[in-house]
Design an enzyme around this catalytic site. Structure first.
Site, PDB file in Angstrom:
ATOM      1  CB  SER A 535     -33.502  10.890  -1.279  1.00 14.40           C
ATOM      2  OG  SER A 535     -32.860  11.798  -1.662  1.00 14.40           O
ATOM      3  CG  HIS A 650     -28.810  10.224   1.608  1.00 16.65           C
ATOM      4  ND1 HIS A 650     -29.886  10.931   1.955  1.00 16.65           N
ATOM      5  CD2 HIS A 650     -29.267   9.860   0.050  1.00 16.65           C
ATOM      6  CE1 HIS A 650     -31.018  11.034   1.155  1.00 16.65           C
ATOM      7  NE2 HIS A 650     -30.355  10.386  -0.017  1.00 16.65           N
TER       8      HIS A 650
END
Length: 677
Positions: A535, A650
């Protein structure tokens, strides 16, 4: 590279041409890595620790029950279940299954993933259950009857969106969701707060408050604490600035006037019983950033500003968090990234006493309390080589050990050391090394080393026990390192702000300084040093690749943020401009162009091999970041492995199968590149 983007077509998440490209890259990566003799063994070992029946089933108390969500080899999607404390104390608790997600997914033909549930206080007989399709941040919401153990016919139900919802009472909720055009912010989060009454259409829910379209989000909630019932609203302007409102005169059926609570927008503030609790992020009322303050709530609304100081930071100590029980506050602080716990009692001038002794280089986390009913707390203590132990205690009445996690890898001959590297501007940057005992004091041959970092959004990297890392890396002779670079919160707000926006390179310099320090101390060599981040940590990996390629032998970036000139146009990216800057602002665009790994990539500079992992269902960081970076680097002649799960969100995985596959792929890549070339 100019603003003309030859790889823009890869941002079409489900476009056939883009998916054809993804399938081709996936096949290449699988061919290159899964046939390696290491892969199958790593997959089995990781899956074994993930599915272990003697893992600690962490719980949350709701009324008389302890709730848990559990996944294993037989329950791939998982079980939502509950038991009592008396049962939980036994070796094999009797669990009452509330929802079987594998059965639900099969029945409805959906790839359901658990996203959480909120029960209705004080009876806890109803819940708002959130389910994600294949790991996305967007969820569907359904009301669940905890007495009949089935979804409530005609109950509250919200279609898929990035929804916020919370109980007011049995027949009313506050809800923010996609009501149609104009109801979501540019970041993709709810702009409106509405009060929804049972039995009425969602579209007719009463508007209560609306933030601006370019804000991050709006929220509303009801504090049900007996004797202190209040309605609140918030306007989240961006990641680091929020306005808090008391909804004066509100009732479950409507009404109320928003009254702004006059605290700094960058502070974290909330009401708890008779107090207003504020954590400062900048100096305020003579108190430094990082201070925890308690005001009388009503006195503050009337203009009083006399505060009790609950915590003041210093150069080595920062606030990590706090939790309330019925009569006490548990304070969690960090001293050079090691945990300390205190109990504060709001009597006799907020009396202080230690809660528990925490070993060096360990983390202690309060996982649950019930601030309405008693002084019970659940506490987990673990370290890099110390498996987790779960304690239950009652403040003033001692504690008991509820669960101990068995060791999942052989730690004999391993030790933990903390060092400090000197960054480019002279800042001392701490990091932890987990590896062979003795280290540089008794030099052995440099070892394959994996360095992990994040460096943003106030996310601290704390000591933790990772069975996966232990099995896949440490037990095979590798050294593991965690860097506490700026951008996190290890030393409070200033540590984060030092790497904001145009100062983001400070985080990159910190990470590079740790890498050099590892080599100088004899732990490793550049050829044996691999790095990993995800991320925002994926942005860090991209920066290391394009700024300091000579320091590393292999790079792994998962769900990475890499195109810093278009991130704000992709999914939730607009919400991160407070962290990085706004590419549409002429004042920010130059530093973002300089930060952007996608735009810094060059053909004539040697880069270490790179593995990029992402997910088609990631609706937070757009998979186009990883896709475009892989395509560009490949065309520039660099070595790149790319893999994109079609699901996973994610987290890139929704079950233990996917997690084991991902971890085996990552560690196969690292071992192959660092030891075989």
């Amino acid at each position: 590279m100019t603003d003309d983007d030859a790889y823009l077509w890869l941002e079409d998440v489900t476009g056939e041409a883009a998916l054809d490209w993804v399938r081709a890259r996936n096949a290449e990566t699988a061919e290159a890595l899964t046939r390696n003799p290491l892969f199958d063994g790593l997959t089995r070992e990781v899956r074994e620790v993930l599915d272990a029946a003697d893992r600690i089933p962490y719980t949350r108390r709701r009324g008389p029950h302890l709730y848990n969500f559990w996944q294993d080899a037989e329950h791939v999607r998982g079980l939502w279940r509950r038991t009592t404390l008396e049962e939980y104390r036994t070796e094999r608790p009797d669990w009452e299954v509330l929802l079987d997600l594998d059965a639900l997914a099969a029945e409805e033909g959906e790839e359901w993933v658990w996203a959480g549930a909120q029960t209705l206080r004080p009876d806890h007989d109803r819940a708002l259950v959130e389910l994600s399709r294949d790991g996305a941040d967007a969820v569907v919401v359904r009301e669940y009857d905890l007495v009949t153990r089935e979804f409530t016919p005609g109950g509250f139900e919200v279609p898929e969106a990035k929804t916020t919802i919370g109980w007011i009472d049995r027949d009313h909720v506050y809800v923010g969701t996609d009501f149609g055009p104009g109801s979501m912010t540019a970041s993709g989060y709810p702009r409106e707060v509405r009060r929804w009454r049972r039995g009425t259409p969602l579209s007719e829910a009463e508007p209560v408050y609306a933030a601006d379209a370019d804000d991050l989000s709006a929220g509303g909630w009801y504090d049900r604490t007996p004797g202190f019932e209040r309605h609140f609203l918030s306007r989240q302007r961006d990641f680091w600035h929020r306005e808090l409102f008391l909804l004066d005169g509100a009732g479950p059926d409507g009404g109320g006037t928003p009254r702004r609570i006059d605290v700094p927008e960058d502070a974290a503030a909330y009401a708890h019983r008779q107090w207003l609790v504020v954590t400062t992020k900048s100096p305020w009322l003579g108190h430094p950033a990082g201070t925890l303050l308690a005001f009388g709530f009503e006195e503050f609304l009337a203009g009083g500003r006399d505060a009790t100081v609950l915590f003041t930071p210093d150069g080595n100590t920062a606030l990590a968090g706090h939790s309330w029980t019925r009569d006490h506050l548990i304070l969690h602080t960090l001293a050079d990234v090691s945990a300390r716990l205190e109990v504060l009692t709001p009597a006799d001038g907020w009396r202080r006493e230690p809660l528990a002794d925490v070993p060096p280089h360990a983390t202690a986390t309060v996982t649950d309390t019930d601030p309405d009913t008693g002084n019970e707390y659940f506490l987990v203590v673990s370290g890099f080589l110390q498996p987790a132990t779960l304690y239950r205690g009652e403040i003033g009445a001692g504690s008991e050990t509820l669960r101990r996690s068995p060791a999942r890898f052989a730690a004999e001959g391993l030790a933990v050391a903390q060092h400090f590297a000197e960054s480019a501007d002279g800042t001392r940057v701490p990091y932890f090394v987990i590896g062979p005992e003795g280290g540089p004091q008794h030099p052995a041959a440099p070892a394959p080393t994996l360095l992990y970092g994040y460096g943003g959004f106030e996310v601290s990297q704390l000591p933790y026990y990772s069975p996966v890392r232990g099995r896949a890396w440490l037990a095979r002779g590798g050294t593991y390192v965690v860097a506490n670079i700026r951008g996190g919160r290890e030393y409070g707000p200033a540590w984060h702000r030092a790497a904001l926006k145009a100062d983001r390179p400070r985080a990159f310099e910190d990470f590079a300084a740790v890498a050099r320090d590892l080599v100088d101390r004899g732990y490793t060599t550049p050829e044996l040093l691999g790095i990993e981040g995800g991320s925002n940590g994926g942005l860090l990996m991209g920066a290391m690749l394009t700024r300091y390629p000579e320091l590393f032998g292999a790079v792994v970036a998962t769900v990475p943020l890499l195109d810093m000139l278009r991130f704000h146009k992709l999914l939730a990216g607009a919400s991160w401009t407070a962290e990085y800057g706004d590419p549409d602002d002429p004042a920010d665009r130059p530093h973002l162009a300089d930060l952007s790994p996608y735009h810094r990539a060059q053909a004539d500079r040697p880069y270490p091999p790179l593995l990029l992992l992402t997910s088609t269902r990631d609706d937070r960081v757009h998979p186009g970041h990883a896709r475009k970076m892989a395509a560009r680097l490949r065309d520039l002649g660099h070595r790149v492995h790319f893999h994109e799960h079609l699901g996973g969100g994610h987290a890139t995985s929704t079950n233990h199968d996917q997690t084991a596959w991902n971890e085996a792929l990552i560690h196969t890549f690292l071992w192959h590149r660092l030891t075989e070339g």
